[in-house]
Design an enzyme around this catalytic site. Structure first.
Site, short mmCIF file in Angstrom:
data_model
loop_
_atom_site.label_atom_id
_atom_site.label_comp_id
_atom_site.label_asym_id
_atom_site.label_seq_id
_atom_site.Cartn_x
_atom_site.Cartn_y
_atom_site.Cartn_z
N HIS A 46 39.23 36.17 40.05
CA HIS A 46 40.62 36.12 40.67
C HIS A 46 41.66 36.60 39.51
O HIS A 46 41.66 36.33 38.32
CB HIS A 46 40.90 34.33 40.71
N ASP A 86 37.53 31.92 48.53
CA ASP A 86 36.64 32.72 49.70
C ASP A 86 35.16 32.34 49.55
O ASP A 86 34.57 32.79 50.49
CB ASP A 86 36.91 34.03 49.67
N1 CMC Z 1 32.01 41.19 40.50
C1 CMC Z 1 31.83 41.91 39.42
N2 CMC Z 1 32.65 42.18 38.54
C2 CMC Z 1 33.96 41.82 38.75
C3 CMC Z 1 34.49 40.85 39.81
C4 CMC Z 1 33.19 40.79 40.78
N3 CMC Z 1 33.70 39.98 41.89
N4 CMC Z 1 35.62 40.71 39.58
C5 CMC Z 1 35.98 41.33 38.50
N5 CMC Z 1 35.04 41.97 37.86
C6 CMC Z 1 34.97 42.57 36.63
C7 CMC Z 1 35.85 43.98 36.83
O1 CMC Z 1 34.84 45.15 36.86
C8 CMC Z 1 36.36 44.19 35.46
O2 CMC Z 1 35.42 44.28 34.46
P1 CMC Z 1 35.73 45.33 33.20
O3 CMC Z 1 36.75 44.49 32.29
O4 CMC Z 1 34.34 45.48 32.52
O5 CMC Z 1 36.40 46.46 33.80
C9 CMC Z 1 36.98 42.61 35.02
O6 CMC Z 1 35.96 41.99 35.59
C10 CMC Z 1 38.37 42.40 35.60
O7 CMC Z 1 38.40 42.70 36.72
P2 CMC Z 1 39.74 43.34 37.51
O8 CMC Z 1 39.43 44.05 38.69
O9 CMC Z 1 40.43 44.09 36.48
O10 CMC Z 1 40.52 42.01 37.81
P3 CMC Z 1 41.73 41.84 38.90
O11 CMC Z 1 42.50 40.70 38.44
O12 CMC Z 1 42.48 43.20 38.97
O13 CMC Z 1 41.06 41.51 40.06
C11 CMC Z 1 39.99 40.33 42.04
C12 CMC Z 1 40.68 40.42 40.85
C13 CMC Z 1 40.17 39.22 42.65
C14 CMC Z 1 40.77 41.68 43.10
C15 CMC Z 1 38.80 40.72 41.66
O14 CMC Z 1 37.97 39.81 40.88
C16 CMC Z 1 37.71 40.83 42.74
O15 CMC Z 1 37.71 42.20 43.38
N6 CMC Z 1 36.75 40.04 43.44
C17 CMC Z 1 35.93 39.95 44.51
C18 CMC Z 1 36.89 39.96 45.89
C19 CMC Z 1 37.32 38.62 45.95
O16 CMC Z 1 36.51 37.61 45.96
N7 CMC Z 1 38.65 38.68 46.49
C20 CMC Z 1 39.38 37.25 46.63
C21 CMC Z 1 40.32 36.87 45.73
S1 CMC Z 1 40.81 35.11 46.13
C22 CMC Z 1 41.37 35.09 47.35
C23 CMC Z 1 42.98 35.53 47.72
O17 CMC Z 1 43.28 36.59 47.41
O18 CMC Z 1 43.93 34.83 47.78
#
Ligand code: CMC
Length: 421
Positions: free
Chosen positions: A306, A363
């Protein structure tokens, strides 16, 4: 403690005031930054940017706290109905008995849509994704309800809010009935708001339908948990679209599109599809954990991580417990729940997930409940939208009442410099 921040640039020092919220969050007010220094800030994804001051929802990502208008999500889930929480978010306080009765009465009175909307719905192929259909139908509401909304008029605002709260569940349930090939129906005015969501979605034309308390309680809890989440992607979209003085329905229609994406609300559909794929593939969770960690593999563990929660998502805790309760009350033994729990267990002890502070989000378990209730996978994000509606309305209203300027970020241009033809 200083009440300003100093920035040094080109041998000059500039002072920028601090802004502070009621929960001691602090920010640097950089409204004069460009005029004073010629600089702008660069923050892709707005990871460190506060776009507004807001009194609707408080979220502490480090402590796993979520409160609507000061009330904890745990208390609201335990003791409140979704429609009372909607009133709280939109109008700022929980309703008195009289306010509650009036709100429900007004919504019921407006629980019809122009029958011509059915022609628009009919023109979509059955295979259309319900989120696209819902966004289109919400936008189409403008054409059928053309009165303009004066945001300085309490009466105008209330009318628009009631209209949207009343008509949105009809549109949402119609997207479900279209998939199922069921005739389109309306609310039963003797039922509550949440009972009516179940009634409108599930009632068959040739038999009576009484929504079971298990179904109603589960939907009530899920809707409350999704009702607001401060400046997330879809809410920011609603606020930015509304900041151009676009109307409430147009702004919410844009919010639905933003919610659709798999990194946001669409994750609930993606989670179930992922769990089903793991089950089909023999249930080898380790294989998928390895894929999630492999930087050359685009696969992510959906429902994990998140932007703001870096400890745990309090909504996920409540939903996990609710999933156990709903499945046991309904006598369902879903192997997918076991796969989900197995993945969570592995992730919680895996350094990759620990180091990056990746925990199950809202989710991860919600889809398991929707599945148990007989809701098709592609409808999950529509259920999220039904819950998020009062949050979008509350945030839109706040933005307009605060007379916030049009949302218009700047950029660092990296294209060609001037060239000749
Ligand atoms: N699986 C594997 N690796 C992950 C995941 C995941 N679900 N989420 C983040 N990472 C890793 C990412 O690869 C990165 O690694 P590194 O630092 O080595 O490059 C690190 O964790 C930080 O990730 P980020 O993408 O920079 O983080 P963000 O804050 O931009 O993204 C997120 C947050 C929710 C989009 C992301 O965690 C994600 O894609 N999760 C899966 C989709 C999901 O479950 N979304 C629902 C969110 S809650 C509902 C709502 O939106 O209200």
């Amino acid at each position: 403690m200083s009440d300003s921040v100093k920035l040094s640039y080109n041998d000059q020092t500039f002072d920028f005031p601090l802004v502070e919220g009621t929960e001691n969050e602090k920010g640097i007010d950089i409204k004069t930054l460009r005029a004073a220094t010629g600089l702008i800030t660069y923050d892709p994804g707005f990871k460190n940017t506060g776009s507004c001051k807001s009194g609707v929802t408080f979220l502490d990502g480090e402590e796993g706290v979520l409160r609507y208008r000061g009330y904890s999500i745990e208390d609201l889930c335990e003791k409140s109905s979704f429609i009372d929480v909607a009133f709280l978010l939109i109008f700022g306080e929980l309703p008195t008995k009289e306010e509650q009765e009036l709100f429900n009465k007004e919504i019921k009175n407006d629980s019809l849509v122009d029958e011509d909307l059915k022609m628009i719905l009919k023109s979509f192929p059955k295979s259309a994704h319900p989120m696209g259909v819902l966004s289109s139908l919400t936008s189409a509401l403008i054409a059928f309800n053309p009165s303009s909304v004066d945001v300085d008029s309490e009466a105008d605002m209330r009318e628009a809010i009631i209209m949207l709260m009343a008509k949105f569940p009809i549109l949402a349930s119609w997207t479900h009935r279209k998939i199922k090939g069921l005739p389109l129906n309306y609310a039963n005015l003797s039922l509550s708001y949440v009972e009516n969501i179940a009634h409108m979605m599930f009632k068959r034309p040739n038999e009576d339908y009484t929504p079971s308390p298990v179904v109603v309680n589960a939907i009530n809890k899920l809707l409350i948990l999704h009702a607001d989440h401060e400046q997330n992607c879809s809410t920011s979209t609603v606020r930015v679209v509304g900041s151009s003085h676009a109307g409430l329905f147009a702004s919410v229609s844009a919010g639905i599109s933003a919610l659709w994406g798999p990194l946001h609300g669409g994750a609930n559909q993606a989670v179930i599809e992922m769990l089903e794929a793991i089950q089909k593939d023999g249930g080898d969770t380790k294989k998928y954990m390895a894929k999630a960690k492999d930087k050359n593999d685009p696969f992510r563990l959906m429902g994990f991580g998140h932007r703001v929660y870096k400890n745990f998502d309090p909504r996920a805790r409540i939903i996990k417990k609710a999933a156990d309760e709903v499945l046991s009350e309904m006598g369902i033994n879903d192997p997918i729940l076991d796969i989900a729990k197995g993945l969570e267990q592995e992730a919680l002890s895996d350094p990759y997930f620990i180091d990056r502070k990746l925990y199950p989000n809202v989710d991860f378990y919600s889809g398991i409940i929707y599945r148990a209730l007989g809701i098709p996978t592609e409808m999950f994000t529509v259920m999220f939208a039904l819950g998020r509606l009062p949050g979008w309305i509350a945030q839109w209203l706040e933005m307009r009442k605060n007379n916030e300027p049009i949302g218009r970020p700047r950029q660092i241009y990296t294209g060609h410099t001037r060239r000749s033809l």
